[in-house]
Write a protein that holds these residues in place. Structure first.
Motif, short mmCIF file in Angstrom:
data_model
loop_
_atom_site.label_atom_id
_atom_site.label_comp_id
_atom_site.label_asym_id
_atom_site.label_seq_id
_atom_site.Cartn_x
_atom_site.Cartn_y
_atom_site.Cartn_z
N GLU B 64 0.97 -1.42 0.07
CA GLU B 64 0.28 0.18 -0.13
C GLU B 64 1.10 1.34 0.20
O GLU B 64 0.56 2.27 -0.53
N GLU B 65 2.01 1.10 0.92
CA GLU B 65 3.11 2.30 0.85
C GLU B 65 3.31 2.50 -0.65
O GLU B 65 3.39 3.83 -0.84
N LEU B 66 3.71 1.60 -1.65
CA LEU B 66 3.95 1.56 -2.89
C LEU B 66 2.75 2.62 -3.97
O LEU B 66 3.07 3.62 -4.23
N ALA B 135 7.63 4.61 11.84
CA ALA B 135 7.68 5.79 11.05
C ALA B 135 6.33 5.80 11.06
O ALA B 135 5.91 7.08 10.47
N GLU B 136 5.36 5.01 11.49
CA GLU B 136 4.09 5.21 11.28
C GLU B 136 3.33 6.69 11.64
O GLU B 136 2.25 7.42 11.15
N GLN B 137 3.47 6.64 12.79
CA GLN B 137 4.09 8.18 13.85
C GLN B 137 4.07 9.47 13.76
O GLN B 137 3.70 9.94 13.05
N ARG B 165 -5.05 6.83 6.43
CA ARG B 165 -3.83 5.69 6.65
C ARG B 165 -3.02 4.82 8.02
O ARG B 165 -2.56 3.90 7.64
N GLU B 166 -2.00 6.22 7.74
CA GLU B 166 -1.01 6.18 8.57
C GLU B 166 -1.74 5.87 9.99
O GLU B 166 -1.07 4.97 10.71
N VAL B 167 -3.00 6.27 10.14
CA VAL B 167 -3.10 6.17 11.54
C VAL B 167 -3.92 4.64 11.55
O VAL B 167 -3.75 3.82 12.99
FE LIG Z 1 1.47 3.95 6.61
#
Ligand SMILES: [Fe+2]
Lengths: 95, 197
Positions: B64-66, B135-137, B165-167
């Protein structure tokens, strides 16, 4: 506890909304309602997916398990960035 | 193996070109807490995860990050569309034009090129999942800073989606950490190998 957290967020959102136009304010209010209706912290006693880790150990980190009880429509999910009302608004939504 | 879908995860729209903001948002393309870093971090760490479920999660989120990197690329490209060399220079991005014209390159907001130093893999699943949660935070906070820095409601909308999405990813990595810690305490395993006593 849930009540206090909700109140704090409502207050903070209220302050921020002052700077925005009316349309955004309406959206904010609608989202407050949505958030009021949902179980943000999975503290609900009836939730049976609250399987806490067998044993919690000091110096380890744990995240509460999510309850998969409600879902947005696919359109709403794509708009918001999550399918799950319980994950929407857990951090103040940046405007 | 991957299957490529010929569309963005979510459409990217802008109200008007804004090379000055392109210069800032490029950090989510090639900065320390950007989408390339995130993707490669997770896709690389999955080999040393102790459960198939953890490996699958890292594959899914890394993939998903891609897709997010692709959204950021589309956003940057649209923000500089039609900008001439003078516009780029006025936006403080003359250096970008000199080296890349309208091409993209993986840098942070200060022009520092992407580096493998941004990602880690210690081979300890607890350590690596803790890195991913951090990293997400960091990505979430960077998106908040970027949303503060633009007035374009369409751009804010795209960035807010990526922020959310990061949350979600933080929650998933946290659940994965719960699982992995439980697995390791029960099975007496370490990185998939029997622990020596
Ligand atoms: Fe993410």
């Amino acid at each position: 506890m849930k009540r206090n957290v909700d109140d704090a967020q409502v207050e903070e959102k209220g302050e921020r909304a002052e700077e925005k136009d009316e349309r955004i304010e309406e959206n904010d209010e609608q989202e407050e309602l949505e958030r009021d209706n949902m179980n943000m912290w999975n503290m609900n006693d009836t939730c049976n997916c609250q399987k806490t880790s067998a044993k919690m150990m000091l110096a380890h980190a744990y995240v509460p398990w999510q309850c998969y009880d409600e879902a947005f429509s696919p359109q709403e999910a794509l708009k918001k960035g999550t399918l799950f009302p319980s994950l929407y608004g857990v951090y103040p939504i940046p405007r | 193996m991957w299957i490529y879908e010929k569309s963005l995860e979510r459409p990217v729209k802008i109200s008007r070109p804004d090379p000055a903001f392109a210069k800032l948002v490029i950090t989510q393309y090639g900065g320390p807490d950007g989408e390339l870093s995130a993707s490669l971090r997770y896709l690389n760490q999955r080999y040393s995860m102790p459960t198939d479920k953890a490996k699958a999660l890292l594959t899914d989120i890394g993939t998903e990050e891609l897709a997010h990197m692709e959204m950021i690329a589309a956003l940057v490209y649209k923000l500089i569309e039609g900008a001439d060399p003078k516009d780029m220079e006025a936006a403080g991005w003359g250096g970008q034009y000199a080296q890349h014209n309208h091409g993209l390159f993986w840098t942070d907001a200060n022009g520092v090129p992407w580096s493998a130093k941004y990602i880690a893999c210690l081979g300890d699943p607890i350590t690596d999942l803790a890195e991913n949660m951090a990293a997400e935070q960091k990505a979430r906070t960077t998106y908040e800073h970027l949303i503060d820095l633009t007035d374009d409601p369409c751009v804010k909308d795209t960035l807010r989606f990526l922020w959310q999405r990061e949350v979600v990813h933080f929650q998933r990595f946290g659940e994965c950490l719960n699982d992995v810690q439980e697995h390791m305490s029960k099975m007496n395993t370490w990185c998939g190998y029997e622990m020596r006593k």
